[in-house]
Design a protein around this motif. Structure first.
Motif, PDB file in Angstrom:
ATOM      1  N   PRO A 136       0.816  -1.219   0.000  1.00  0.00           N
ATOM      2  CA  PRO A 136       0.000   0.000   0.000  1.00  0.00           C
ATOM      3  C   PRO A 136       0.852   1.272   0.000  1.00  0.00           C
ATOM      4  O   PRO A 136       1.957   1.292   0.557  1.00  0.00           O
ATOM      5  N   GLU A 137       0.314   2.312  -0.619  1.00  0.00           N
ATOM      6  CA  GLU A 137       0.979   3.607  -0.653  1.00  0.00           C
ATOM      7  C   GLU A 137       1.216   4.078   0.778  1.00  0.00           C
ATOM      8  O   GLU A 137       0.352   3.921   1.640  1.00  0.00           O
ATOM      9  N   ALA A 139       3.385   2.876   2.874  1.00  0.00           N
ATOM     10  CA  ALA A 139       4.116   1.871   3.659  1.00  0.00           C
ATOM     11  C   ALA A 139       5.561   1.814   3.168  1.00  0.00           C
ATOM     12  O   ALA A 139       5.807   1.781   1.955  1.00  0.00           O
ATOM     13  N   ARG A 302      -3.876  -5.938   4.488  1.00  0.00           N
ATOM     14  CA  ARG A 302      -4.464  -5.115   5.557  1.00  0.00           C
ATOM     15  C   ARG A 302      -3.433  -4.796   6.638  1.00  0.00           C
ATOM     16  O   ARG A 302      -3.418  -3.690   7.206  1.00  0.00           O
ATOM     17  N   ARG A 305      -1.464  -1.938   5.561  1.00  0.00           N
ATOM     18  CA  ARG A 305      -2.214  -0.671   5.696  1.00  0.00           C
ATOM     19  C   ARG A 305      -2.190  -0.156   7.122  1.00  0.00           C
ATOM     20  O   ARG A 305      -2.106   1.050   7.358  1.00  0.00           O
ATOM     21  N   ALA A 308       1.070   1.516   7.327  1.00  0.00           N
ATOM     22  CA  ALA A 308       1.139   2.709   6.463  1.00  0.00           C
ATOM     23  C   ALA A 308       0.392   3.876   7.090  1.00  0.00           C
ATOM     24  O   ALA A 308       0.821   5.023   7.001  1.00  0.00           O
ATOM     25  N   ASP A 309      -0.731   3.569   7.760  1.00  0.00           N
ATOM     26  CA  ASP A 309      -1.567   4.615   8.371  1.00  0.00           C
ATOM     27  C   ASP A 309      -1.076   5.044   9.749  1.00  0.00           C
ATOM     28  O   ASP A 309      -1.684   5.907  10.377  1.00  0.00           O
TER      29      ASP A 309
END
Ligand SMILES: [Zn+2]
Length: 345
Positions: A136-137, A139, A302, A305, A308-309
């Protein structure tokens, strides 16, 4: 290219120059940017997953992220330049479980990437296109490497046990990469977490990288079960116990303290461990014992993510080059490791 090669199961690793790998029609070649150097890989090196001599020499390493460099002629949906992370099981893609998305339960599994197939302790790796997933973008590559197993496995455990704010979760082996990320994830879901370890250094380490919802607890000595009871609301004991190390003595103590209706989860990959509580007590306490098998492909993405978040803090203790990987495995073998070491070839 340079790679860390294992000549025989149970042997030691050496850094060697090997031919650049070429992708077949359904395969992709990836520049490895980050790969976990972990206890699961050490167990694989010891032959704990498959010890067929015909599989060696072998390049181990399955927990990696990188950039796609080339794709085979039949590959669709993956192109050079894509940022990807790896999936550990060589799934068939066609069985009932694979079709349902329960890829960790594939009934026709072809083994493990990094065990039955050369892995990512190398500058480049070739693997089936179905074994790379989108990173994911946002990360980083190290976060991708953590997500592949170190966080995806805890995510699967939390789904299996449905951990909520009602729970007190005991994590046995809390200083390892699975234990640290599981402790954080259970706390994120609202649970109180008891993070059990067996040395002062590992207990202090857990304390230094986790928040107030995670309480380190010393698993040494004969009064561990008593300490667990005192550390839980109303002295009821933990509602969920997760054994990340296959330590059956500690697990027996945890069974003593387990709450009414509690769940015990095992993640062990060691083939010589067993644990069986008396059947009558098992019924009387309405206990559950669950095996938790890796994670689905969806859970791996997931997990990335979550990192990443910024919902989970990635725990990287050390970054090393290929030459240092054999020494890191020596340390893992002698029990002198915690958190996650990341290879950046
Ligand atoms: Zn399958």
């Amino acid at each position: 290219m340079d790679a860390c090669v294992l000549e025989e199961w149970g042997g030691s690793l050496s850094v060697e120059s090997v031919p650049d790998p070429e992708p077949g029609p359904n395969e992709v070649r990836v520049d490895v940017r980050a790969c976990g150097v972990t206890r699961t890989i050490e167990n694989a090196i010891q032959g704990g997953l498959d010890d067929d001599p015909s599989l060696t020499p072998r390049i181990p390493g399955h927990e990696f992220a990188g950039i796609v460099d080339a794709v085979g002629e039949a590959v669709e949906g993956v192109t050079p330049g894509d940022r990807v992370l790896s999936y550990f099981y060589l799934t068939c893609g066609d069985c009932d479980r694979c079709r349902r998305g329960e890829t960790n339960q594939c009934t026709n599994v072809g083994g493990w990437y990094g065990v039955n197939w050369d892995g990512a302790y190398a500058e480049q790796t070739v693997l089936p296109a179905s074994n790379v997933l989108p990173l994911p973008e946002g990360a980083t590559f190290a976060e991708g490497a953590i997500a592949t197993d170190g966080l995806a496995t805890p995510l699967h455990v939390c789904r299996r046990t449905d951990v909520t704010d009602r729970d007190t979760v005991l994590v046995i082996g809390a200083a390892g990469r699975i234990g640290i990320h599981l402790s954080q994830l259970a706390a994120l879901r609202g649970a109180r977490v008891l993070a059990a370890e067996i040395t002062d250094e590992r207990l202090e380490y857990v304390d230094s990288v986790t928040g107030p919802a995670v309480q380190p607890i010393d698993a040494r000595g004969t009064d561990f079960a008593k300490r667990l009871e005192t550390a839980t609301p109303n002295g009821d004991g933990p509602t969920v116990v997760v054994d990340t190390v296959g330590d059956t003595d500690t697990l027996s103590d945890a069974w003593e303290a387990l709450s009414m209706g509690g769940q015990i989860v095992s993640l062990t990959t060691h083939h010589d461990r067993s644990f069986a509580p008396p059947l009558k007590e098992f019924v009387a306490s309405e206990a559950s014992i669950l095996g938790s098998r890796y994670a689905t492909k969806d859970e791996v993405v997931r997990a990335a993510r979550l990192l990443a978040d910024g919902r989970i803090d990635p725990v990287v203790t050390e970054r090393v080059g290929l030459e240092e990987v054999p020494d890191v495995h020596e340390r893992i073998r002698s029990g002198q490791s915690h958190g996650m070491v990341v290879l950046e070839p």
